[in-house]
Write a protein that holds these residues in place. Structure first.
Motif, PDB file in Angstrom:
ATOM      1  N   GLY A  98       0.800  -1.220   0.000  1.00  0.00           N
ATOM      2  CA  GLY A  98       0.000   0.000   0.000  1.00  0.00           C
ATOM      3  C   GLY A  98       0.830   1.267   0.000  1.00  0.00           C
ATOM      4  O   GLY A  98       0.351   2.326   0.389  1.00  0.00           O
ATOM      5  N   ARG A  99       2.069   1.176  -0.466  1.00  0.00           N
ATOM      6  CA  ARG A  99       2.923   2.372  -0.537  1.00  0.00           C
ATOM      7  C   ARG A  99       2.311   3.394  -1.486  1.00  0.00           C
ATOM      8  O   ARG A  99       1.820   3.047  -2.556  1.00  0.00           O
ATOM      9  CB  ARG A  99       4.307   2.019  -1.070  1.00  0.00           C
ATOM     10  N   VAL A 100       2.376   4.635  -1.086  1.00  0.00           N
ATOM     11  CA  VAL A 100       1.923   5.733  -1.937  1.00  0.00           C
ATOM     12  C   VAL A 100       3.137   6.244  -2.696  1.00  0.00           C
ATOM     13  O   VAL A 100       4.210   6.444  -2.114  1.00  0.00           O
ATOM     14  CB  VAL A 100       1.285   6.865  -1.109  1.00  0.00           C
ATOM     15  N   GLY A 101       2.969   6.428  -3.991  1.00  0.00           N
ATOM     16  CA  GLY A 101       4.059   6.932  -4.797  1.00  0.00           C
ATOM     17  C   GLY A 101       3.564   7.847  -5.885  1.00  0.00           C
ATOM     18  O   GLY A 101       2.374   7.925  -6.183  1.00  0.00           O
ATOM     19  N   PRO A 142       8.698   7.616  -4.048  1.00  0.00           N
ATOM     20  CA  PRO A 142       8.030   7.968  -2.800  1.00  0.00           C
ATOM     21  C   PRO A 142       7.674   9.456  -2.754  1.00  0.00           C
ATOM     22  O   PRO A 142       8.410  10.295  -3.281  1.00  0.00           O
ATOM     23  CB  PRO A 142       9.073   7.654  -1.722  1.00  0.00           C
ATOM     24  N   VAL A 143       6.571   9.757  -2.138  1.00  0.00           N
ATOM     25  CA  VAL A 143       6.168  11.151  -1.965  1.00  0.00           C
ATOM     26  C   VAL A 143       7.215  11.829  -1.088  1.00  0.00           C
ATOM     27  O   VAL A 143       7.606  11.308  -0.062  1.00  0.00           O
ATOM     28  CB  VAL A 143       4.769  11.237  -1.316  1.00  0.00           C
ATOM     29  N   GLY A 144       7.696  12.962  -1.509  1.00  0.00           N
ATOM     30  CA  GLY A 144       8.716  13.669  -0.747  1.00  0.00           C
ATOM     31  C   GLY A 144      10.127  13.298  -1.151  1.00  0.00           C
ATOM     32  O   GLY A 144      11.087  13.812  -0.607  1.00  0.00           O
ATOM     33  N   GLY A 145      10.286  12.386  -2.105  1.00  0.00           N
ATOM     34  CA  GLY A 145      11.604  12.015  -2.589  1.00  0.00           C
ATOM     35  C   GLY A 145      12.042  10.648  -2.105  1.00  0.00           C
ATOM     36  O   GLY A 145      11.420  10.049  -1.236  1.00  0.00           O
ATOM     37  N   GLY A 146      13.091  10.179  -2.688  1.00  0.00           N
ATOM     38  CA  GLY A 146      13.618   8.871  -2.317  1.00  0.00           C
ATOM     39  C   GLY A 146      13.843   8.010  -3.534  1.00  0.00           C
ATOM     40  O   GLY A 146      13.715   8.452  -4.675  1.00  0.00           O
ATOM     41  N   THR A 147      14.178   6.759  -3.280  1.00  0.00           N
ATOM     42  CA  THR A 147      14.497   5.819  -4.335  1.00  0.00           C
ATOM     43  C   THR A 147      13.238   5.317  -5.032  1.00  0.00           C
ATOM     44  O   THR A 147      12.304   4.867  -4.375  1.00  0.00           O
ATOM     45  CB  THR A 147      15.283   4.626  -3.760  1.00  0.00           C
TER      46      THR A 147
END
Length: 86
Positions: free
Chosen positions: A30-33, A47-52
């Motif tokens: 259920g990850r939001v992206g 990912p919301v807000g940045g990341g891999t």
């Protein structure tokens, strides 16, 4: 988008969202992206807000509910505020 709780029965292809669209990847807990583009048969999400970024199978991706959208947008505003408005 696609499905609520799992892959479709193969009868319809998921509609490719516009870049920047927020989605939920049920195949990854259920990850939001944020939809970034196509990665072969999969979709590239960030990912919301940045990341891999990660790759998601399109049949496991769905649109956010109104409550999920509100929660995600609020979390993003809080993150930006804590980073000094980035």
């Amino acid at each position: 988008m696609s499905v609520e709780n799992g892959p479709s029965n193969g009868q319809e292809s998921p509609q490719v969202p516009a870049p920047g669209t927020l989605v939920v990847d049920a195949g990854h807990g259920g990850r939001v992206g944020e939809f970034r583009g196509l990665a072969g048969p999969n979709w590239s999400l960030r990912p919301v807000g940045g990341g891999t970024e990660w790759e998601a199978e399109p049949e496991w991706v769905r649109a956010l509910t109104p409550a999920e959208r509100l929660s995600t947008e609020n979390a993003l505003r809080n993150l930006r505020s804590s980073r000094g408005g980035l």
